[in-house]
Design an enzyme around this catalytic site. Structure first.
Site, PDB file in Angstrom:
ATOM      1  CE  LYS A 120     -82.385 -77.944  -4.276  1.00  0.00           C
ATOM      2  NZ  LYS A 120     -83.412 -77.633  -5.301  1.00  0.00           N
ATOM      3  NE  ARG A 157     -93.148 -77.019  -2.684  1.00  0.00           N
ATOM      4  CZ  ARG A 157     -91.825 -76.950  -2.708  1.00  0.00           C
ATOM      5  NH1 ARG A 157     -91.121 -77.920  -2.158  1.00  0.00           N
ATOM      6  NH2 ARG A 157     -91.222 -75.941  -3.280  1.00  0.00           N
ATOM      7  NE  ARG A 164     -90.699 -73.378  -0.822  1.00  0.00           N
ATOM      8  CZ  ARG A 164     -89.573 -73.986  -1.169  1.00  0.00           C
ATOM      9  NH1 ARG A 164     -89.294 -75.171  -0.665  1.00  0.00           N
ATOM     10  NH2 ARG A 164     -88.757 -73.416  -2.023  1.00  0.00           N
TER      11      ARG A 164
END
Ligand code: AP5
Ligand code: MG
Length: 191
Positions: free
Chosen positions: A14, A128, A134
């Site tokens: 997204k 990631r 994150r």
């Protein structure tokens, strides 16, 4: 206006595809995830509250994100259109979004749903997590985010299909291949 919802599971691309849409169509990006992460970074009360949900891979309460959207629509109206990334995520948010846009005589032009196999999603997010770190990109939280998507968010597809706005996009392949599929849909729209 060209208001687009970019929809899909965690890791479906997204954010990545939003960036390309912004570059080409000059849309205003609204990512509730990015907004919430910046609230956490700034140690605001809202951020502290949101972190409790986000760190477990759960959705923050509807009321909280709907309020954020409301403020943005009032204070930062888009010129060409909005690209909504990560919002709406529940039926209640979907209905609230329709109401907010309707008040401005606006609507959603299309909902692009990025379809990606779960194994590929997990692989992308784990990767990631190893690089950027994150907070929610850990094996356990990824699992919870995917469950939450399937239970609470995926039912919105039916809501938009009924409105004839849902377009499924094959979200696998290279970033450019996927964007080419998206462009074909957006360039056909009337706005
Ligand atoms: P949010 O920030 O929206 O995260 P998410 O939905 O879990 O999705 P991601 O941002 O991880 O993935 P993405 O689809 O943007 O993919 P990306 O382009 O980054 O939400 C985070 C949390 O905030 C939620 O869990 C919730 O707690 C809260 N929240 C946010 N909005 C909310 C709302 N409306 N209501 C309630 N709570 C809310 O790509 C992923 C990775 O894959 C990247 O590393 C990228 O480089 C890579 N990649 C992308 N495309 C490709 C490709 N084609 N091939 C290979 N790799 C690729
Ligand atoms: Mg994102």
């Amino acid at each position: 206006m060209l208001n687009i919802v970019i929809f899909g599971a965690p890791g479906s691309g997204k954010g990545t595809q939003s960036q390309k849409l912004i570059d080409k169509y000059h849309l205003m990006h609204i990512s509730t995830g990015d907004i919430l992460r910046s609230e956490i970074e700034n140690r605001t009360e809202l951020g502290k509250h949101a972190a409790k949900f986000m760190n477990r891979g759960k959705l923050v309460p509807d009321e909280m994100v709907i309020d954020i959207l409301h403020e943005l629509f009032i204070h930062k109206p888009a010129k060409v259109g909005y690209i909504l990334d990560g919002f709406p995520r529940t039926l209640e948010q979907g209905r609230a979004l329709d109401d907010m846009l309707q008040r401005e005589n606006e609507n959603i032009k299309v909902v692009l749903s990025l379809e990606v196999d779960e194994a590929v999603l997990t692989e992308r997010l784990i990767k990631r997590g190893e690089i950027s770190g994150r907070n929610d990109d850990t094996a356990e939280t990824i699992k919870s985010r995917l469950q939450v998507y399937n239970r609470q968010t995926a039912p919105l597809k039916e809501y938009y299909a009924t409105q004839d706005k849902l377009v499924n996009i094959n979200g696998m392949g290279t970033i450019d291949e996927i964007f080419t599929r998206i462009e074909k849909v957006v360039d056909r729209l009337d706005y």
